[in-house]
Design a protein around this motif. Sequence first.
Motif, mmCIF file in Angstrom:
data_model
loop_
_atom_site.group_PDB
_atom_site.id
_atom_site.type_symbol
_atom_site.label_atom_id
_atom_site.label_comp_id
_atom_site.label_asym_id
_atom_site.label_seq_id
_atom_site.Cartn_x
_atom_site.Cartn_y
_atom_site.Cartn_z
ATOM 1 N N ALA A 8 0.812 -1.215 0.000
ATOM 2 C CA ALA A 8 0.000 0.000 0.000
ATOM 3 C C ALA A 8 0.846 1.267 0.000
ATOM 4 C CB ALA A 8 -0.932 -0.003 1.216
ATOM 5 N N VAL A 9 1.907 1.294 0.821
ATOM 6 C CA VAL A 9 2.716 2.516 0.943
ATOM 7 C C VAL A 9 3.782 2.580 -0.140
ATOM 8 C CG1 VAL A 9 4.244 3.831 2.455
ATOM 9 C CG2 VAL A 9 2.277 2.611 3.426
ATOM 10 N N ASN A 10 4.574 1.514 -0.280
ATOM 11 C CA ASN A 10 5.677 1.540 -1.232
ATOM 12 C C ASN A 10 5.224 1.293 -2.665
ATOM 13 O OD1 ASN A 10 7.438 2.025 0.897
ATOM 14 N ND2 ASN A 10 7.892 -0.140 1.207
ATOM 15 N N LEU A 11 4.553 0.174 -2.917
ATOM 16 C CA LEU A 11 4.147 -0.168 -4.278
ATOM 17 C C LEU A 11 2.847 0.511 -4.706
ATOM 18 C CD1 LEU A 11 4.948 -4.011 -4.230
ATOM 19 C CD2 LEU A 11 6.363 -2.137 -5.118
ATOM 20 N N ARG A 12 2.010 0.866 -3.758
ATOM 21 C CA ARG A 12 0.727 1.529 -4.027
ATOM 22 C C ARG A 12 -0.157 0.707 -4.960
ATOM 23 N NH1 ARG A 12 2.342 7.984 -4.696
ATOM 24 N NH2 ARG A 12 3.369 8.165 -2.641
ATOM 25 N N TRP A 13 -0.135 -0.595 -4.761
ATOM 26 C CA TRP A 13 -0.992 -1.471 -5.556
ATOM 27 C C TRP A 13 -2.368 -1.637 -4.922
ATOM 28 C CZ3 TRP A 13 2.892 -6.056 -6.674
ATOM 29 C CH2 TRP A 13 3.857 -5.609 -7.583
ATOM 30 N N LEU A 14 -2.409 -1.634 -3.585
ATOM 31 C CA LEU A 14 -3.644 -1.927 -2.872
ATOM 32 C C LEU A 14 -3.892 -0.860 -1.812
ATOM 33 C CD1 LEU A 14 -3.018 -5.752 -2.349
ATOM 34 C CD2 LEU A 14 -4.510 -4.711 -4.067
ATOM 35 N N PRO A 15 -5.158 -0.644 -1.441
ATOM 36 C CA PRO A 15 -5.453 0.336 -0.384
ATOM 37 C C PRO A 15 -4.997 -0.155 0.982
ATOM 38 C CG PRO A 15 -7.448 -0.821 -1.055
ATOM 39 C CD PRO A 15 -6.377 -1.238 -2.018
ATOM 40 N N SER A 16 -4.644 0.778 1.834
ATOM 41 C CA SER A 16 -4.148 0.429 3.165
ATOM 42 C C SER A 16 -5.261 0.152 4.159
ATOM 43 C CB SER A 16 -3.264 1.555 3.703
ATOM 44 O OG SER A 16 -4.010 2.768 3.797
ATOM 45 N N SER A 17 -6.453 0.630 3.907
ATOM 46 C CA SER A 17 -7.575 0.425 4.832
ATOM 47 C C SER A 17 -8.886 0.560 4.072
ATOM 48 C CB SER A 17 -7.526 1.442 5.983
ATOM 49 O OG SER A 17 -7.653 2.761 5.481
ATOM 50 N N GLY A 18 -9.933 0.063 4.712
ATOM 51 C CA GLY A 18 -11.245 0.150 4.095
ATOM 52 C C GLY A 18 -11.502 -0.967 3.099
ATOM 53 N N VAL A 19 -12.774 -1.258 2.877
ATOM 54 C CA VAL A 19 -13.174 -2.319 1.938
ATOM 55 C C VAL A 19 -14.218 -1.783 0.965
ATOM 56 C CG1 VAL A 19 -12.588 -4.282 3.400
ATOM 57 C CG2 VAL A 19 -14.793 -3.140 3.703
ATOM 58 N N ALA A 20 -14.011 -0.555 0.524
ATOM 59 C CA ALA A 20 -14.962 0.032 -0.413
ATOM 60 C C ALA A 20 -14.921 -0.663 -1.764
ATOM 61 C CB ALA A 20 -14.669 1.533 -0.576
ATOM 62 N N THR A 21 -13.769 -1.194 -2.158
ATOM 63 C CA THR A 21 -13.624 -1.915 -3.422
ATOM 64 C C THR A 21 -13.117 -3.331 -3.138
ATOM 65 O OG1 THR A 21 -11.350 -1.134 -3.760
ATOM 66 C CG2 THR A 21 -13.147 0.234 -4.634
ATOM 67 N N TRP A 22 -13.107 -4.170 -4.170
ATOM 68 C CA TRP A 22 -12.655 -5.548 -3.989
ATOM 69 C C TRP A 22 -11.171 -5.613 -3.653
ATOM 70 C CZ3 TRP A 22 -8.786 -7.436 -7.103
ATOM 71 C CH2 TRP A 22 -8.509 -6.724 -8.277
ATOM 72 N N LYS A 23 -10.406 -4.608 -4.054
ATOM 73 C CA LYS A 23 -8.981 -4.605 -3.718
ATOM 74 C C LYS A 23 -8.749 -4.472 -2.210
ATOM 75 C CE LYS A 23 -7.308 -2.688 -8.112
ATOM 76 N NZ LYS A 23 -6.545 -1.580 -8.738
ATOM 77 N N GLY A 24 -9.677 -3.840 -1.520
ATOM 78 C CA GLY A 24 -9.510 -3.661 -0.088
ATOM 79 C C GLY A 24 -9.590 -4.947 0.704
ATOM 80 N N TRP A 25 -10.142 -6.004 0.106
ATOM 81 C CA TRP A 25 -10.255 -7.287 0.809
ATOM 82 C C TRP A 25 -9.004 -8.143 0.672
ATOM 83 C CZ3 TRP A 25 -14.111 -8.080 4.083
ATOM 84 C CH2 TRP A 25 -15.304 -7.362 3.911
ATOM 85 N N ILE A 26 -8.114 -7.814 -0.232
ATOM 86 C CA ILE A 26 -6.977 -8.686 -0.515
ATOM 87 C C ILE A 26 -6.024 -8.770 0.678
ATOM 88 C CG2 ILE A 26 -4.962 -9.025 -1.994
ATOM 89 C CD1 ILE A 26 -6.535 -7.832 -4.289
ATOM 90 N N LEU A 27 -5.566 -7.632 1.161
ATOM 91 C CA LEU A 27 -4.597 -7.640 2.251
ATOM 92 C C LEU A 27 -5.170 -8.240 3.542
ATOM 93 C CD1 LEU A 27 -2.706 -4.236 1.793
ATOM 94 C CD2 LEU A 27 -2.043 -6.533 1.047
ATOM 95 N N PRO A 28 -6.389 -7.897 3.958
ATOM 96 C CA PRO A 28 -6.920 -8.546 5.165
ATOM 97 C C PRO A 28 -7.075 -10.054 5.017
ATOM 98 C CG PRO A 28 -8.189 -6.584 4.639
ATOM 99 C CD PRO A 28 -7.282 -6.822 3.477
#
Length: 326
Positions: free
Chosen positions: A157-177
Motif C-alpha cells: 500500500a505505501v511503497n508499491l501503491r498497488w492496494l489500499p491500506s484500509s477500508g473495503v470500499a472496493t474488492w482490492k480492499g479485501w486482498i490484504l486482510p
Amino acid sequence: MIRFIIKRILLIIPVLLGISLLIFTMLYFTPGDPTIVIMPQDATEEARAQMRHELGLDRPFWVRYGEYLKNIVTKLDFGTSYTTRQSVSVELFQKFPFTLKLAFLSAIVATVFGVILGIVSAVRQYTIFDNLSTVIGLAAYSMPIFWLGMLLIIVFAVNLRWLPSSGVATWKGWILPAVTIGTNHIAKIMRMTRSSMLEVMRQDYITTARAKGLEEREVIFKHAFGNAFIPVITTIGLTFGQTLGGAVVTERVFSIPGIGMFMVDSIRMLNYPVVQGAVLLTAFSFSMMNLLIDILYAFIDPRIKAQYMKKKKHKVPVTAKGAVQS
C-alpha cells in the motif's frame, strides 16, 4: 439424510443455550456500572439509579436472563444498545456480513495454499520441496497477525501503491486482510493435508492403481486426494470458525467495520447487550459451519453415506417367538 440434518440442528439448541447462559453470567458478575460510561460524570446518583432501572440492571439475574431468551426466541431481539439506543439485532446484522466475508476469503487463501503445500510435501517427502513447504508453513503460522498486516500495508500500500491500506470500499480492499488472516492458518491445513496424504498413499489400492499403469497425477488427485481430503475438511471448518471469532486485530488494522471490532468497542463501553448478541451470533455461525462439514462428509465419503442409508432399509418383521415371518 434429512433425519440426520434435523437431528444435528436440534443439537445446536442446547449448545446455544449453554453459551448464552455462560456469557450472560460472566457479564452479570463483571465489575463495572454501564451508567458511568453512558451518563455524564456529573450525573447524580438518583439519575444513575433511574437509568439502571430503565435498562433493567436492577432486576434479579434469572428474571433478566429469562426475558432475554424470550425476546430472542419470539422476536429475534438481542436487546437495545446502551450507547446508541438502537436495536442490537439491526447493528449486528449490518456489521456481520463484513466479518463473514473476511472469514470466507481468508479460509479460501488458507485452503488453497495449505492444500497445495501439503500435497507437495507428501508427494515429495523428505526432499527439498518437503522441507521448503514445511518452513513456509511454520513461518506463516509464527508471524503475528498485526505484524504481518502492517508489513503488507507498508509493502503493497505505501511503497508499491498497488492496494489500499484500509477500508473495503472496493474488492482490492479485501486482498490484504484476507491474506493476513489466511497466511496464519496455512500451516495447520498444510500439516493435516500432508499427514493424511501420506497415510492414504501407503494403502494397497494406491499400489494397485500404480500397478495398473495409471499416471501419477491421476493416482494422486483421483484416488489419493479424495480420501485424504476428509480430515482436511474438518481443519478448514475450524479455520473458518476461528477466523470468524478472531478477526478483531485484522479488522482494527485495516479499519473494517466488522463484528469483531464492534464487540471490542462494546466491551470497553460495558455495552452488555451488544457483547451477548455478538457472541451468540458467532457461536451460531460456527455451529452451522460444523453442520455443513458433517453434510459434506456424506457426499465425499461413500462409506459415511452408506451408514445413513442403512437406517432407511426396511426391517424384516419378527414374530413373538423370534421366527421370521414369510
